[in-house]
Write a protein that holds these residues in place. Sequence first.
Motif, short mmCIF file in Angstrom:
data_model
loop_
_atom_site.label_atom_id
_atom_site.label_comp_id
_atom_site.label_asym_id
_atom_site.label_seq_id
_atom_site.Cartn_x
_atom_site.Cartn_y
_atom_site.Cartn_z
N ALA A 29 2.96 1.12 6.02
CA ALA A 29 2.18 2.41 6.09
C ALA A 29 2.03 3.09 7.26
O ALA A 29 2.03 2.56 8.35
N ILE A 30 2.16 4.34 7.50
CA ILE A 30 2.18 5.10 8.79
C ILE A 30 1.13 6.15 8.64
O ILE A 30 0.65 6.64 7.60
N ALA A 31 0.56 6.53 9.89
CA ALA A 31 -0.39 7.60 9.86
C ALA A 31 -0.24 8.49 11.05
O ALA A 31 -0.06 7.92 12.25
N LEU A 32 -0.38 9.74 11.12
CA LEU A 32 -0.30 10.68 12.17
C LEU A 32 -1.36 11.65 12.29
O LEU A 32 -1.98 11.91 11.44
N ALA A 33 -2.40 11.52 13.47
CA ALA A 33 -3.32 12.36 13.83
C ALA A 33 -3.00 13.84 13.80
O ALA A 33 -2.13 14.14 14.50
N TYR A 34 -3.80 14.61 13.13
CA TYR A 34 -3.59 16.18 13.29
C TYR A 34 -4.78 16.83 13.96
O TYR A 34 -6.02 16.20 13.98
N ALA A 42 0.43 5.79 -4.19
CA ALA A 42 -0.63 6.69 -3.71
C ALA A 42 -0.80 6.38 -2.29
O ALA A 42 -1.00 5.09 -2.06
N ASP A 43 -0.39 7.11 -1.37
CA ASP A 43 -0.53 7.04 -0.17
C ASP A 43 -1.96 6.27 0.42
O ASP A 43 -1.95 5.53 1.19
N VAL A 82 -5.90 12.46 9.40
CA VAL A 82 -4.59 11.83 9.63
C VAL A 82 -3.71 12.16 8.31
O VAL A 82 -4.13 12.21 7.00
N TYR A 83 -2.48 12.10 8.49
CA TYR A 83 -1.31 12.40 7.60
C TYR A 83 -1.07 11.04 7.11
O TYR A 83 -0.85 10.17 8.05
N LEU A 84 -0.47 10.71 6.03
CA LEU A 84 -0.12 9.38 5.37
C LEU A 84 1.32 9.40 4.95
O LEU A 84 1.73 10.24 4.21
N GLY A 85 2.26 8.22 5.12
CA GLY A 85 3.24 7.99 4.53
C GLY A 85 3.60 6.61 4.57
O GLY A 85 2.89 5.76 5.10
#
Length: 376
Positions: free
Chosen positions: A72-77, A139-140, A167-170
């Motif tokens: 799982a990855i997360a990027l902060a926006y 489901a992310d 955060v965006y999830l993938g």
Amino acid sequence: MDYRQLREEVIAYSKTIGIDKIGFTAAEPFGELKNRLIRQQELGYQSGFEEPDIEKRTNPELLMEKPRSIIAIALAYPSKMNERVVSKKGERRGIFCRASWGLDYHHILRAKLAKLEEFILEKVPGARLKSMVDTGELADRAVAERAGIGWSGKNCSIITPEFGSYVYLGEMITSIPFEPDTPLEDQCGSCRKCLDACPTGALVQGGQLNAQRCISFLTQTKDFIPEEFREKIGNRIYGCDSCQTACPMNKGRDFHFHEEMEPDPEVAKPLLKPILSLSNREFKERFGKVAGSWRGKKPIQRNAIIALAHFKDDTAVSELENLIRKDPRPVMRGTAAWALGKIGGSESAFILQKALAEENDEEVLTEIKKGIEMIK
């Protein structure tokens, strides 16, 4: 192969390509999620945008042969604009939710996951990998929760200790037996600020959302928005951030790590009146790179009409009249008629009376009559 060493190498590499947080979990079925999704379906709380097959949403084995783990990855926006534009009389503005600022996050996360895939395949040439962002079957949030990215908040968002819920999830299903991370403890406690802040009561209870009442969902539909929700939409033309901005874990959280996520204020908070006359090509040129454009211009234009009604912007009367007279889409004509009723005034009344005599569509006629009644 030393999978523990590989895991550390993947974590280290992820930081070099701008992944803000990474976690690992087993590729076992999501049993608890399956039960929740079945219940949501029974209650009619789903949006209809989800993958319809609940088995695929909860069982990685249906998506890839012999999966062993999920990354799982997360990027902060960002939560704030570095450059601000002001809404004022005659130049009223709408607002896209924060998750639609900057370049469409689907592209950003897919690019990160593609690089991560390349790295892993260099280390393990025979590995099987399957990545997805938002529109994939899994489901992310469920993956991110189990992988220790954050806990599932009462607002149905993943809340990270570092970045809040901004955060965006993938995720990536793999055939590699990576050691799983430990899920985080729920830290919402007795707080219910998100539930109290929801404008439409879409948050039924902590962790349960009725998507049919959620403004974020409603702004993405293409038909008439039910009247009970129109005033609550305010000047939102895509999405809603109320349950995020109310969360104490998001207080003071504002991250500008990724240049491609930086909002153009004229796109993220655009002038409303020009939106009404955009052609398809102009819409794509203006908004095509942001996530909020995925449903096309119709929902954005309809929401812009509702926003002008919210401001009672009498400088928009001529534009709304033009829609009633010339727009071939009943939703646009009807929503414009309702908006004229909210704005009020003798000019609006005259336009509506004239439209009443000329309109043939029953739904539009209903909206025209509502508008006339509001002015009376």
